[in-house]
Design a protein around this motif. Structure first.
Motif, PDB file in Angstrom:
ATOM      1  N   THR A   1     116.864 111.841  77.974  1.00 35.17           N
ATOM      2  CA  THR A   1     117.963 112.791  77.809  1.00 35.17           C
ATOM      3  C   THR A   1     117.451 114.203  78.051  1.00 35.17           C
ATOM      4  O   THR A   1     116.451 114.619  77.452  1.00 35.17           O
ATOM      5  N   ASP A   2     118.129 114.930  78.932  1.00 27.83           N
ATOM      6  CA  ASP A   2     117.792 116.329  79.159  1.00 27.83           C
ATOM      7  C   ASP A   2     118.137 117.086  77.877  1.00 27.83           C
ATOM      8  O   ASP A   2     119.294 117.098  77.447  1.00 27.83           O
ATOM      9  N   ALA A   3     117.153 117.682  77.253  1.00 30.30           N
ATOM     10  CA  ALA A   3     117.350 118.363  75.966  1.00 30.30           C
ATOM     11  C   ALA A   3     118.248 119.586  76.097  1.00 30.30           C
ATOM     12  O   ALA A   3     118.773 120.065  75.112  1.00 30.30           O
ATOM     13  N   ARG A   4     118.441 120.073  77.310  1.00 29.94           N
ATOM     14  CA  ARG A   4     119.238 121.283  77.494  1.00 29.94           C
ATOM     15  C   ARG A   4     120.722 121.001  77.605  1.00 29.94           C
ATOM     16  O   ARG A   4     121.531 121.808  77.173  1.00 29.94           O
ATOM     17  N   ASP A   5     121.087 119.863  78.193  1.00 31.25           N
ATOM     18  CA  ASP A   5     122.525 119.619  78.391  1.00 31.25           C
ATOM     19  C   ASP A   5     122.991 118.220  77.989  1.00 31.25           C
ATOM     20  O   ASP A   5     124.171 117.910  78.094  1.00 31.25           O
ATOM     21  N   GLY A   6     122.082 117.362  77.539  1.00 31.25           N
ATOM     22  CA  GLY A   6     122.470 116.037  77.063  1.00 31.25           C
ATOM     23  C   GLY A   6     122.650 114.980  78.137  1.00 31.25           C
ATOM     24  O   GLY A   6     123.011 113.844  77.826  1.00 31.25           O
ATOM     25  N   THR A   7     122.376 115.307  79.396  1.00 32.92           N
ATOM     26  CA  THR A   7     122.496 114.320  80.468  1.00 32.92           C
ATOM     27  C   THR A   7     121.454 113.230  80.266  1.00 32.92           C
ATOM     28  O   THR A   7     120.286 113.519  80.011  1.00 32.92           O
ATOM     29  N   ILE A   8     121.884 111.971  80.389  1.00 35.00           N
ATOM     30  CA  ILE A   8     120.989 110.829  80.187  1.00 35.00           C
ATOM     31  C   ILE A   8     120.624 110.234  81.544  1.00 35.00           C
ATOM     32  O   ILE A   8     121.493 110.026  82.392  1.00 35.00           O
ATOM     33  N   TYR A   9     119.329 109.951  81.717  1.00 39.31           N
ATOM     34  CA  TYR A   9     118.807 109.377  82.955  1.00 39.31           C
ATOM     35  C   TYR A   9     118.058 108.090  82.652  1.00 39.31           C
ATOM     36  O   TYR A   9     117.391 107.988  81.619  1.00 39.31           O
ATOM     37  N   GLU A  10     118.117 107.152  83.561  1.00 39.40           N
ATOM     38  CA  GLU A  10     117.286 105.951  83.489  1.00 39.40           C
ATOM     39  C   GLU A  10     115.866 106.330  83.864  1.00 39.40           C
ATOM     40  O   GLU A  10     115.650 107.176  84.736  1.00 39.40           O
ATOM     41  N   GLY A  11     114.898 105.705  83.219  1.00 40.21           N
ATOM     42  CA  GLY A  11     113.510 105.931  83.563  1.00 40.21           C
ATOM     43  C   GLY A  11     113.155 105.261  84.874  1.00 40.21           C
ATOM     44  O   GLY A  11     113.938 104.508  85.448  1.00 40.21           O
ATOM     45  N   GLY A  12     111.966 105.543  85.366  1.00 42.33           N
ATOM     46  CA  GLY A  12     111.497 104.942  86.606  1.00 42.33           C
ATOM     47  C   GLY A  12     112.001 105.649  87.841  1.00 42.33           C
ATOM     48  O   GLY A  12     112.070 105.053  88.910  1.00 42.33           O
ATOM     49  N   GLN A  13     112.338 106.922  87.716  1.00 39.89           N
ATOM     50  CA  GLN A  13     112.846 107.661  88.871  1.00 39.89           C
ATOM     51  C   GLN A  13     112.426 109.121  88.825  1.00 39.89           C
ATOM     52  O   GLN A  13     112.094 109.663  87.782  1.00 39.89           O
ATOM     53  N   TRP A  14     112.455 109.718  90.016  1.00 36.92           N
ATOM     54  CA  TRP A  14     112.255 111.152  90.167  1.00 36.92           C
ATOM     55  C   TRP A  14     113.623 111.817  90.157  1.00 36.92           C
ATOM     56  O   TRP A  14     114.560 111.300  90.758  1.00 36.92           O
ATOM     57  N   ILE A  15     113.734 112.957  89.482  1.00 42.90           N
ATOM     58  CA  ILE A  15     114.959 113.742  89.526  1.00 42.90           C
ATOM     59  C   ILE A  15     114.582 115.184  89.862  1.00 42.90           C
ATOM     60  O   ILE A  15     113.423 115.578  89.744  1.00 42.90           O
ATOM     61  N   VAL A  16     115.563 115.953  90.272  1.00 40.31           N
ATOM     62  CA  VAL A  16     115.369 117.383  90.471  1.00 40.31           C
ATOM     63  C   VAL A  16     116.032 118.071  89.290  1.00 40.31           C
ATOM     64  O   VAL A  16     117.231 117.929  89.068  1.00 40.31           O
ATOM     65  N   ALA A  17     115.236 118.789  88.517  1.00 43.64           N
ATOM     66  CA  ALA A  17     115.733 119.476  87.333  1.00 43.64           C
ATOM     67  C   ALA A  17     115.801 120.970  87.593  1.00 43.64           C
ATOM     68  O   ALA A  17     114.898 121.540  88.205  1.00 43.64           O
ATOM     69  N   GLN A  18     116.871 121.577  87.141  1.00 45.44           N
ATOM     70  CA  GLN A  18     116.968 123.036  87.211  1.00 45.44           C
ATOM     71  C   GLN A  18     115.849 123.620  86.360  1.00 45.44           C
ATOM     72  O   GLN A  18     115.545 123.110  85.284  1.00 45.44           O
TER      73      GLN A  18
END
Length: 101
Positions: free
Chosen positions: A62-79
């Motif tokens: 979970t992105d602590a800044r906005d609560g968006t939940i992501y599955e593990g095992g992947q690359w994401i682009v974070a602001q």
């Protein structure tokens, strides 16, 4: 802190420490875990406004800044604005969400 005191477990850990089966975790050099549940991805490039973050497999994050939940095992682009450090919480730790004041 108790584990650090009693067993010598590091408080700040390389990602592979908690995810030894995730081969990608062994390659990460610019992000780390604070304890076992808080993934920190500091800004390491001057003037960056975003950065790639690898979320280890075997957990939801979970992105602590906005609560968006992501599955593990992947690359994401974070602001990654100058005033907003990318921090992700391992599943079940959403009580640490950062709230704007």
């Amino acid at each position: 802190m108790r584990a650090a005191h009693e067993k010598g477990t590091p408080v700040i850990r390389p990602t592979f420490y908690e995810f030894p089966e995730d081969h990608q975790a062994w390659e990460l050099t610019t992000q780390y875990l604070y304890g076992s549940d808080i993934l920190v991805a500091p800004i390491v490039v001057a003037n960056a406004t975003e950065r790639e973050v690898y979320l280890p497999t075997g957990a939801k994050w979970t992105d602590a800044r906005d609560g968006t939940i992501y599955e593990g095992g992947q690359w994401i682009v974070a602001q990654a604005q100058i005033d907003s450090l990318p921090i992700f919480l391992r599943e079940g730790k959403q009580s640490y969400l950062i709230h704007e004041v």
